[in-house]
Design an enzyme around this catalytic site. Sequence first.
Site, mmCIF file in Angstrom:
data_model
loop_
_atom_site.group_PDB
_atom_site.id
_atom_site.type_symbol
_atom_site.label_atom_id
_atom_site.label_comp_id
_atom_site.label_asym_id
_atom_site.label_seq_id
_atom_site.Cartn_x
_atom_site.Cartn_y
_atom_site.Cartn_z
ATOM 1 N N GLY A 86 0.828 -1.204 0.000
ATOM 2 C CA GLY A 86 0.000 0.000 0.000
ATOM 3 C C GLY A 86 0.857 1.246 0.000
ATOM 4 O O GLY A 86 2.071 1.190 0.139
ATOM 5 N N ASP A 87 0.196 2.380 -0.178
ATOM 6 C CA ASP A 87 0.912 3.651 -0.131
ATOM 7 C C ASP A 87 0.175 4.615 0.793
ATOM 8 O O ASP A 87 -0.818 4.245 1.426
ATOM 9 C CB ASP A 87 1.077 4.237 -1.537
ATOM 10 C CG ASP A 87 -0.244 4.489 -2.255
ATOM 11 O OD1 ASP A 87 -1.284 4.652 -1.586
ATOM 12 O OD2 ASP A 87 -0.240 4.543 -3.496
ATOM 13 N N SER A 88 0.667 5.840 0.868
ATOM 14 C CA SER A 88 0.088 6.810 1.802
ATOM 15 C C SER A 88 -1.370 7.122 1.465
ATOM 16 O O SER A 88 -2.179 7.338 2.374
ATOM 17 C CB SER A 88 0.914 8.094 1.836
ATOM 18 O OG SER A 88 0.999 8.671 0.549
ATOM 19 N N ASP A 144 -3.524 4.985 0.206
ATOM 20 C CA ASP A 144 -4.272 3.832 0.707
ATOM 21 C C ASP A 144 -4.505 3.959 2.211
ATOM 22 O O ASP A 144 -5.600 3.693 2.706
ATOM 23 C CB ASP A 144 -3.523 2.524 0.419
ATOM 24 C CG ASP A 144 -3.413 2.211 -1.060
ATOM 25 O OD1 ASP A 144 -4.346 2.548 -1.811
ATOM 26 O OD2 ASP A 144 -2.397 1.616 -1.454
ATOM 27 N N ILE A 145 -3.463 4.349 2.932
ATOM 28 C CA ILE A 145 -3.594 4.527 4.380
ATOM 29 C C ILE A 145 -4.660 5.568 4.690
ATOM 30 O O ILE A 145 -5.511 5.358 5.558
ATOM 31 C CB ILE A 145 -2.238 4.900 5.011
ATOM 32 C CG1 ILE A 145 -1.277 3.709 4.935
ATOM 33 C CG2 ILE A 145 -2.421 5.360 6.462
ATOM 34 C CD1 ILE A 145 0.151 4.027 5.345
#
Length: 71
Positions: free
Chosen positions: A42-44, A46-47
């Site tokens: 995931g990436d930022s 997604d967070i």
Amino acid sequence: MKNNQTQINSQESFLREQVINIIAVDEAEVLDNAAIVEDLGGDSLDICEIVFALEEEFDIRVSAEDLFNIK
């Protein structure tokens, strides 16, 4: 009224669903100790999407400081 363990299981299931759907990973990859970025890819963004879903579902607020500490 749900007992505490049932409520926790329900919350964990919701979180797991969000992670699976937002990051588009297989359910088997989403382990309790899996890191969103390092383990699941995931990436930022997604967070942020996961946190926003949690905030909306559970009527909570996550501070920007806490948001940046999520892995």
